[in-house]
Design a protein around this motif. Structure first.
Motif, mmCIF file in Angstrom:
data_model
loop_
_atom_site.group_PDB
_atom_site.id
_atom_site.type_symbol
_atom_site.label_atom_id
_atom_site.label_comp_id
_atom_site.label_asym_id
_atom_site.label_seq_id
_atom_site.Cartn_x
_atom_site.Cartn_y
_atom_site.Cartn_z
ATOM 1 N N ILE A 140 -60.119 -31.771 -29.112
ATOM 2 C CA ILE A 140 -60.461 -33.036 -28.324
ATOM 3 C C ILE A 140 -61.553 -33.538 -29.117
ATOM 4 N N LEU A 141 -61.008 -34.863 -29.394
ATOM 5 C CA LEU A 141 -62.191 -35.502 -30.631
ATOM 6 C C LEU A 141 -62.022 -37.095 -29.696
ATOM 7 N N GLY A 142 -62.927 -37.083 -28.938
ATOM 8 C CA GLY A 142 -63.213 -38.709 -28.455
ATOM 9 C C GLY A 142 -62.112 -39.180 -27.602
ATOM 10 N N GLY A 143 -61.893 -38.517 -27.113
ATOM 11 C CA GLY A 143 -60.252 -38.291 -26.128
ATOM 12 C C GLY A 143 -59.374 -39.048 -26.979
ATOM 13 N N SER A 144 -58.711 -38.311 -28.678
ATOM 14 C CA SER A 144 -58.136 -38.848 -29.132
ATOM 15 C C SER A 144 -57.788 -37.068 -29.364
ATOM 16 N N ALA A 145 -56.731 -36.403 -29.152
ATOM 17 C CA ALA A 145 -56.043 -35.229 -29.492
ATOM 18 C C ALA A 145 -55.518 -34.695 -30.734
ATOM 19 N N LEU A 146 -56.172 -34.513 -31.414
ATOM 20 C CA LEU A 146 -55.610 -33.301 -33.022
ATOM 21 C C LEU A 146 -56.207 -32.176 -32.358
ATOM 22 N N LEU A 147 -53.728 -31.535 -33.099
ATOM 23 C CA LEU A 147 -53.615 -30.473 -32.170
ATOM 24 C C LEU A 147 -52.713 -30.422 -33.736
ATOM 25 N N ALA A 148 -53.408 -29.289 -34.090
ATOM 26 C CA ALA A 148 -52.150 -27.745 -35.138
ATOM 27 C C ALA A 148 -51.150 -27.912 -34.728
ATOM 28 N N GLY A 149 -50.681 -27.430 -33.775
ATOM 29 C CA GLY A 149 -49.064 -27.292 -33.132
ATOM 30 C C GLY A 149 -48.656 -25.915 -33.649
ATOM 31 N N CYS A 150 -47.158 -25.762 -33.651
ATOM 32 C CA CYS A 150 -46.728 -24.715 -34.211
ATOM 33 C C CYS A 150 -45.988 -24.660 -35.922
ATOM 34 N N SER A 151 -46.716 -23.719 -36.013
ATOM 35 C CA SER A 151 -46.212 -23.277 -37.911
ATOM 36 C C SER A 151 -44.208 -23.451 -37.903
ATOM 37 N N SER A 152 -44.426 -23.616 -39.162
ATOM 38 C CA SER A 152 -42.288 -23.378 -39.400
ATOM 39 C C SER A 152 -42.782 -21.888 -39.150
ATOM 40 N N ALA A 153 -41.663 -22.122 -38.528
ATOM 41 C CA ALA A 153 -41.103 -20.342 -38.582
ATOM 42 C C ALA A 153 -38.839 -20.428 -38.819
ATOM 43 N N ALA A 154 -38.538 -20.986 -40.129
ATOM 44 C CA ALA A 154 -37.888 -21.254 -40.126
ATOM 45 C C ALA A 154 -36.747 -20.209 -40.798
ATOM 46 N N SER A 155 -37.847 -19.395 -40.780
ATOM 47 C CA SER A 155 -37.154 -17.439 -41.480
ATOM 48 C C SER A 155 -36.269 -16.529 -40.704
ATOM 49 N N GLN A 166 -52.804 -24.275 -24.203
ATOM 50 C CA GLN A 166 -53.575 -23.547 -24.653
ATOM 51 C C GLN A 166 -52.686 -22.779 -25.558
ATOM 52 N N ARG A 167 -51.169 -22.912 -25.733
ATOM 53 C CA ARG A 167 -50.510 -22.681 -26.867
ATOM 54 C C ARG A 167 -50.344 -23.855 -27.758
ATOM 55 N N ALA A 168 -50.895 -24.910 -27.778
ATOM 56 C CA ALA A 168 -49.941 -26.224 -28.555
ATOM 57 C C ALA A 168 -48.769 -26.281 -28.399
ATOM 58 N N ILE A 169 -48.730 -26.439 -27.630
ATOM 59 C CA ILE A 169 -46.851 -26.656 -27.537
ATOM 60 C C ILE A 169 -46.990 -28.380 -27.505
#
Length: 232
Positions: free
Chosen positions: A9-24, A179-182
């Motif tokens: 969280i930076l300056g009120g804007s959410a910068l989220l890494a999120g889920c990684s690809s899991a297509a395997s 916390q889990r970046a869902i």
């Protein structure tokens, strides 16, 4: 939880890494988790100023959403009214359905129309990659989907997944969502080409991944303070 997958969280804007690809399709050995029981939510009348179509009358004339899912979502809409401040639309996810099916629903609570999309579930929820989610967890690094009521947190942007929709879990079954970046994000493994080739969608790390094309209207329309309710 590794820092690279946490929300910043930076300056009120959410910068989220999120889920990684899991297509395997390779199997991942994860600690099992039983499906947590959703809390019984009391029904309370909606605020007088909110005009909501009656269930069974105007809502979902196409009959796309199963009845118990619609009823539980409407109860959650009232139970979490302090967080669900937007009552024009709500979003439902039916995790009983196959991943290749349309099971992510936008419900117009004023006009009654339902629009259906596809969404992935977590690889920990489907370790054999059968296309069906069987386990659910709120535990970090479980890579499982979580069920229950969420409040949309508005449009976000992550370094890994790019544009997304932020989510806040409102119940013990999903209250670690941040916390889990869902999040809701676009993914190649949720695109029609992947489905046509594999016969099912790929798996996320617990996020509600949708096709890149579907993310565009969802990100614009979900906004902040609307209900997303996921159920088995």
């Amino acid at each position: 939880m590794r820092l690279s997958r946490r929300g910043l969280i930076l300056g009120g804007s959410a910068l989220l890494a999120g889920c990684s690809s899991a297509a395997s399709t390779s199997s991942v050995k994860l600690a099992g988790a039983v499906v947590p029981a959703l809390p019984i939510l009391p029904h309370r009348a909606a605020a007088p100023q909110i005009q909501v179509a009656e269930a069974g009358a105007l809502i979902d004339p196409q009959g796309l959403v199963r009845k118990d899912l619609m009823e539980r979502a409407r109860a959650a809409l009232d139970a979490h009214g302090h967080r669900i401040i937007q009552r024009d639309r709500m979003y439902l996810v039916d995790f009983q359905k196959f991943s290749g099916s349309e099971r992510f629903y936008e419900v117009d609570l004023e006009g009654g129309r339902v629009t259906a999309y596809r969404t992935s579930h977590g690889r920990g929820s489907d370790p054999k990659h059968s296309g069906y989610a069987e386990r659910f967890s709120n535990k970090p690094d479980s890579h499982m989907s979580s069920i229950g009521a969420y409040a949309t947190g508005g449009a976000g942007w992550g370094s890994q997944q790019g544009p997304n929709v932020l989510l806040d879990g409102l119940e013990p079954t999903n209250d670690r969502a941040r916390q889990r970046a869902i999040i809701i994000h676009g993914a190649d493994y949720a695109d029609p080409a992947f489905l046509a080739r594999e016969g099912k969608l790929g798996r996320s790390y617990g996020c509600f991944s949708v096709s890149h094309a579907d993310l565009v209207p969802l990100r614009e329309r979900m906004g902040e303070g609307r209900l997303l309710f996921a159920m088995t």
